[in-house]
Design a protein around this motif. Structure first.
Motif, short mmCIF file in Angstrom:
data_model
loop_
_atom_site.label_atom_id
_atom_site.label_comp_id
_atom_site.label_asym_id
_atom_site.label_seq_id
_atom_site.Cartn_x
_atom_site.Cartn_y
_atom_site.Cartn_z
N ARG A 1 0.83 -1.20 0.00
CA ARG A 1 0.00 0.00 0.00
C ARG A 1 0.87 1.25 0.00
NH1 ARG A 1 -3.07 -3.17 3.66
NH2 ARG A 1 -2.05 -2.14 5.44
N GLY A 2 1.93 1.23 0.81
CA GLY A 2 2.83 2.38 0.88
C GLY A 2 3.48 2.69 -0.45
N ILE A 3 3.92 1.65 -1.15
CA ILE A 3 4.55 1.84 -2.46
C ILE A 3 3.55 2.46 -3.44
CG2 ILE A 3 5.50 0.63 -4.46
CD1 ILE A 3 6.72 -1.38 -2.45
N GLU B 1 0.99 4.29 -2.73
CA GLU B 1 0.74 5.68 -2.36
C GLU B 1 1.85 6.59 -2.83
OE1 GLU B 1 0.28 5.58 1.84
OE2 GLU B 1 -1.68 4.57 1.80
N GLN B 2 3.11 6.18 -2.63
CA GLN B 2 4.24 7.01 -3.02
C GLN B 2 4.34 7.14 -4.54
OE1 GLN B 2 5.97 8.82 -0.82
NE2 GLN B 2 4.60 7.89 0.72
N LEU B 3 4.10 6.07 -5.24
CA LEU B 3 4.11 6.13 -6.70
C LEU B 3 2.96 6.99 -7.21
CD1 LEU B 3 5.04 2.46 -7.68
CD2 LEU B 3 6.53 4.47 -7.57
N GLY B 4 1.84 6.95 -6.46
CA GLY B 4 0.70 7.79 -6.83
C GLY B 4 1.04 9.28 -6.69
N ILE B 5 1.76 9.61 -5.62
CA ILE B 5 2.18 11.01 -5.43
C ILE B 5 3.08 11.46 -6.58
CG2 ILE B 5 3.58 12.53 -3.98
CD1 ILE B 5 2.61 10.90 -1.56
N ARG B 6 4.04 10.60 -6.93
CA ARG B 6 4.95 10.94 -8.03
C ARG B 6 4.19 11.10 -9.34
NH1 ARG B 6 9.65 6.78 -9.57
NH2 ARG B 6 7.88 5.72 -10.53
N LYS B 7 3.25 10.21 -9.58
CA LYS B 7 2.47 10.27 -10.82
C LYS B 7 1.61 11.52 -10.89
CE LYS B 7 -0.82 7.54 -13.54
NZ LYS B 7 -1.61 6.28 -13.61
N GLN B 8 1.11 11.92 -9.71
CA GLN B 8 0.24 13.11 -9.67
C GLN B 8 1.03 14.40 -9.84
OE1 GLN B 8 -1.77 13.58 -5.93
NE2 GLN B 8 -3.02 15.30 -6.63
N SER C 1 9.81 9.08 -4.56
CA SER C 1 10.58 8.05 -5.28
C SER C 1 11.52 7.32 -4.33
CB SER C 1 11.38 8.69 -6.42
OG SER C 1 10.51 9.28 -7.37
N GLU C 2 12.18 8.07 -3.45
CA GLU C 2 13.11 7.46 -2.51
C GLU C 2 12.37 6.56 -1.52
OE1 GLU C 2 16.54 6.31 -0.72
OE2 GLU C 2 16.27 7.40 -2.61
N ALA C 3 11.21 7.02 -1.05
CA ALA C 3 10.42 6.22 -0.11
C ALA C 3 9.95 4.93 -0.77
CB ALA C 3 9.23 7.03 0.39
N ALA C 4 9.49 5.04 -2.03
CA ALA C 4 9.03 3.85 -2.76
C ALA C 4 10.19 2.87 -2.95
CB ALA C 4 8.45 4.26 -4.11
N LYS C 5 11.37 3.38 -3.24
CA LYS C 5 12.54 2.53 -3.44
C LYS C 5 12.90 1.78 -2.16
CE LYS C 5 17.42 2.65 -4.78
NZ LYS C 5 18.56 3.52 -5.20
N ARG C 6 12.88 2.49 -1.02
CA ARG C 6 13.21 1.85 0.26
C ARG C 6 12.20 0.74 0.57
NH1 ARG C 6 13.87 7.18 2.11
NH2 ARG C 6 11.88 6.99 3.24
N GLU D 1 12.61 -3.38 1.02
CA GLU D 1 12.13 -4.14 2.18
C GLU D 1 11.16 -5.24 1.75
OE1 GLU D 1 9.91 -3.56 6.52
OE2 GLU D 1 10.44 -1.79 5.32
N VAL D 2 10.36 -4.97 0.71
CA VAL D 2 9.45 -5.99 0.20
C VAL D 2 10.23 -7.22 -0.25
CG1 VAL D 2 8.00 -6.58 -1.80
CG2 VAL D 2 7.48 -4.56 -0.45
#
Length: 285
Positions: free
Chosen positions: A91-93, A95-102, A130-135, A139-140
């Motif tokens: 879910r976190g990934i 959300e973060q990718l959604g922010i970048r896309k928006q 992007s950095e948060a999604a990468k981290r 972890e995934v």
């Protein structure tokens, strides 16, 4: 040959004169189930992380019947936590990718309008997302690997007809009959002894060629083995709707993990060391 359905501590096919429902431990389901009443439901749910997370009692009950070690129950809890963490990360990934896309289109639009001095904050937000999604993706990967390792160690669920018990004393006899000619053949020799006498079976030479548990067949016995294989294939293809397939003799590790052979039976398989085609060395099927 007598089919026996053993209890949760022991499951095998035995030579003798009775069909037995018996107690769990080795738990390799045998064809004995074909001899048992089909009126009893034998539906067994698929063992995966989702089942362990949503219905841990189902898996725990099967482990209790197997007299599993306490470590196995701890693994159940750990798998549940890892599955929950995996869902949170997914879910976190998103959300973060959604922010970048928006935000990315907004930055592009502002740049075209010549408002470069106003996009600094948005660029920082995109970079942070992007950095948060990468981290979280990293972890995934770790969570998935640990979850798979623990899940591979959980034995398959027992068939619901397997009676609970600690050993053969808890077996339940279902049916019995007497072999017409006794256990040993009337000739006094087993089939392999006859084959050796006829010169059709040579286990000593097979041991020199390949080691233990192999055999060299000659002449009529070699032809008989080939004929039986052909008869089996032809019968199922022409009469039972099967489709013949010629598949590789070696398979990759993932295939054997998917069929439950690994990691439990890794020491019983023959393998090629090192990577082949970029994957962990194939093992004999």
């Amino acid at each position: 040959l007598v089919p026996v359905l053993l209890s949760s501590m022991l499951l095998t096919v035995a030579v003798g004169a009775s069909v037995v429902r018996s107690a769990p431990r080795a738990a390799t389901l045998c064809r004995a189930r074909a001899f048992l009443s089909s009126s009893v439901s034998t539906a067994v749910p698929s063992l995966d992380a989702k089942l362990i997370t949503e219905s841990p009692d189902v898996v725990a009950d099967s482990l209790r019947k197997r007299r599993a070690a306490e470590e196995q129950f701890d693994n159940l809890e750990a798998i549940g936590k890892l599955q929950t963490r995996y869902a949170e990360l997914s879910r976190g990934i998103s959300e973060q990718l959604g922010i970048r896309k928006q935000l990315s289109p907004q930055i592009g639009k502002m740049m075209k309008e010549g408002r470069e001095d106003e996009v600094g904050d948005l660029k920082q937000q995109v970079a942070a997302a992007s950095e948060a999604a990468k981290r979280m993706e990293e972890e995934v990967t770790t969570v998935e690997a640990e979850r798979a390792r623990l899940l591979d160690a959980i034995p398959n669920l027992l068939d619901p007809r397997v009676p609970d018990g600690a050993d053969e004393e808890d077996n339940q006899e279902v049916d019995s009959w007497e072999p017409k000619a006794g256990i040993r053949p009337a000739t006094g020799k087993w089939h392999d002894e006859i084959a050796v006498d006829l010169g059709c079976l040579d286990t000593d030479r097979a041991a020199k060629l390949s080691g233990a548990r192999f055999s060299v067949l000659r002449g009529s016995l070699a032809r008989l083995e080939r004929a039986i294989a052909n008869y089996f294939l032809d019968t199922h293809i022409t009469e039972h709707g099967y489709t013949e397939a010629a598949v590789p003799y070696l398979v990759g590790r993932a295939a054997l993990e998917g069929t439950g052979q690994l990691p439990k039976f890794e020491e019983d398989l023959y393998r090629i060391s090192g990577e082949v085609n970029g994957r962990d060395g194939p093992l004999e099927r």
